[in-house]
Design a protein around this motif. Sequence first.
Motif, PDB file in Angstrom:
ATOM      1  N   GLY A  25     -51.552 -76.657  56.114  1.00 22.63           N
ATOM      2  CA  GLY A  25     -52.450 -77.587  55.448  1.00 22.63           C
ATOM      3  C   GLY A  25     -52.161 -77.803  53.976  1.00 22.63           C
ATOM      4  O   GLY A  25     -52.932 -78.454  53.290  1.00 22.63           O
ATOM      5  N   ASP A  26     -51.049 -77.283  53.469  1.00 20.13           N
ATOM      6  CA  ASP A  26     -50.792 -77.362  52.036  1.00 20.13           C
ATOM      7  C   ASP A  26     -49.417 -77.954  51.723  1.00 20.13           C
ATOM      8  O   ASP A  26     -49.313 -79.012  51.115  1.00 20.13           O
ATOM      9  CB  ASP A  26     -50.927 -75.969  51.425  1.00 20.13           C
ATOM     10  CG  ASP A  26     -50.979 -75.986  49.915  1.00 20.13           C
ATOM     11  OD1 ASP A  26     -51.256 -77.056  49.333  1.00 20.13           O
ATOM     12  OD2 ASP A  26     -50.727 -74.934  49.305  1.00 20.13           O
ATOM     13  N   ALA A  70     -47.635 -78.361  62.150  1.00 17.86           N
ATOM     14  CA  ALA A  70     -47.807 -76.940  61.845  1.00 17.86           C
ATOM     15  C   ALA A  70     -49.210 -76.643  61.308  1.00 17.86           C
ATOM     16  O   ALA A  70     -49.666 -75.506  61.362  1.00 17.86           O
ATOM     17  CB  ALA A  70     -46.763 -76.487  60.833  1.00 17.86           C
ATOM     18  N   SER A  71     -49.893 -77.677  60.836  1.00 19.12           N
ATOM     19  CA  SER A  71     -51.254 -77.516  60.310  1.00 19.12           C
ATOM     20  C   SER A  71     -52.311 -77.782  61.378  1.00 19.12           C
ATOM     21  O   SER A  71     -53.490 -77.864  61.075  1.00 19.12           O
ATOM     22  CB  SER A  71     -51.466 -78.439  59.114  1.00 19.12           C
ATOM     23  OG  SER A  71     -50.582 -78.084  58.070  1.00 19.12           O
ATOM     24  N   VAL A 101     -42.682 -81.243  51.037  1.00 15.96           N
ATOM     25  CA  VAL A 101     -43.819 -82.102  51.391  1.00 15.96           C
ATOM     26  C   VAL A 101     -45.090 -81.479  50.841  1.00 15.96           C
ATOM     27  O   VAL A 101     -45.352 -80.296  51.067  1.00 15.96           O
ATOM     28  CB  VAL A 101     -43.964 -82.246  52.920  1.00 15.96           C
ATOM     29  CG1 VAL A 101     -45.046 -83.247  53.255  1.00 15.96           C
ATOM     30  CG2 VAL A 101     -42.652 -82.631  53.561  1.00 15.96           C
ATOM     31  N   ASN A 102     -45.894 -82.287  50.137  1.00 14.88           N
ATOM     32  CA  ASN A 102     -47.166 -81.824  49.594  1.00 14.88           C
ATOM     33  C   ASN A 102     -48.252 -82.853  49.869  1.00 14.88           C
ATOM     34  O   ASN A 102     -47.984 -84.055  49.848  1.00 14.88           O
ATOM     35  CB  ASN A 102     -47.072 -81.624  48.076  1.00 14.88           C
ATOM     36  CG  ASN A 102     -46.167 -80.483  47.708  1.00 14.88           C
ATOM     37  OD1 ASN A 102     -46.480 -79.328  47.931  1.00 14.88           O
ATOM     38  ND2 ASN A 102     -45.012 -80.810  47.158  1.00 14.88           N
ATOM     39  N   GLY A 111     -55.188 -89.070  54.646  1.00 15.31           N
ATOM     40  CA  GLY A 111     -54.669 -88.502  53.414  1.00 15.31           C
ATOM     41  C   GLY A 111     -53.352 -89.120  53.029  1.00 15.31           C
ATOM     42  O   GLY A 111     -52.878 -90.069  53.658  1.00 15.31           O
ATOM     43  N   ASN A 112     -52.766 -88.593  51.985  1.00 15.83           N
ATOM     44  CA  ASN A 112     -51.468 -89.037  51.502  1.00 15.83           C
ATOM     45  C   ASN A 112     -50.570 -87.829  51.338  1.00 15.83           C
ATOM     46  O   ASN A 112     -51.004 -86.770  50.888  1.00 15.83           O
ATOM     47  CB  ASN A 112     -51.596 -89.748  50.157  1.00 15.83           C
ATOM     48  CG  ASN A 112     -52.368 -91.040  50.265  1.00 15.83           C
ATOM     49  OD1 ASN A 112     -52.113 -91.856  51.141  1.00 15.83           O
ATOM     50  ND2 ASN A 112     -53.318 -91.238  49.370  1.00 15.83           N
ATOM     51  N   LEU A 113     -49.317 -88.016  51.708  1.00 17.99           N
ATOM     52  CA  LEU A 113     -48.314 -86.974  51.543  1.00 17.99           C
ATOM     53  C   LEU A 113     -47.221 -87.500  50.632  1.00 17.99           C
ATOM     54  O   LEU A 113     -46.881 -88.682  50.671  1.00 17.99           O
ATOM     55  CB  LEU A 113     -47.674 -86.607  52.887  1.00 17.99           C
ATOM     56  CG  LEU A 113     -48.564 -85.917  53.906  1.00 17.99           C
ATOM     57  CD1 LEU A 113     -47.851 -85.847  55.247  1.00 17.99           C
ATOM     58  CD2 LEU A 113     -48.927 -84.523  53.439  1.00 17.99           C
TER      59      LEU A 113
END
Length: 132
Positions: A25-26, A70-71, A101-102, A111-113
């Motif tokens: 998640g990060d 993975a999240s 990737v953040n 959301g935005n990555l």
Amino acid sequence: MIAEEMLANRKPWILVDKVIEWKEGDFLVAQKNITSSDFFVQGHFPQRSIYPGMLLVEGAKQSAELLLIASGYERQEFQLTELKAKFFRPILPGDAVRFQVNWVNQEKQKGNLVTVGLLDNIVVLRCNLKIL
């Protein structure tokens, strides 16, 4: 974590070789090793082969997908849209690109990555992706 099992694509279109680090998640850091034997490098500017920019973007996108999966996201739960990419220098055979990737902001299922492509800690690519 094995990228090949998690992504919808199959070889030769898996453009991430390994996941180096991740925090659920990060963030996620993945790597792609560029070789002169990759068929898409061989004919791309034959006098000076470079890795195609669109494939760099696809590697960035696949890295973002890996972070989402993975999240705990299921593939059918998200769609990556509104891709914006900027290239800063060419990638050549022998290079190893790291995709970092953040999350920029995250809401439930949205959301935005930002994925940054790094070569020896120098930014070579920046991609913004919106998640729906």
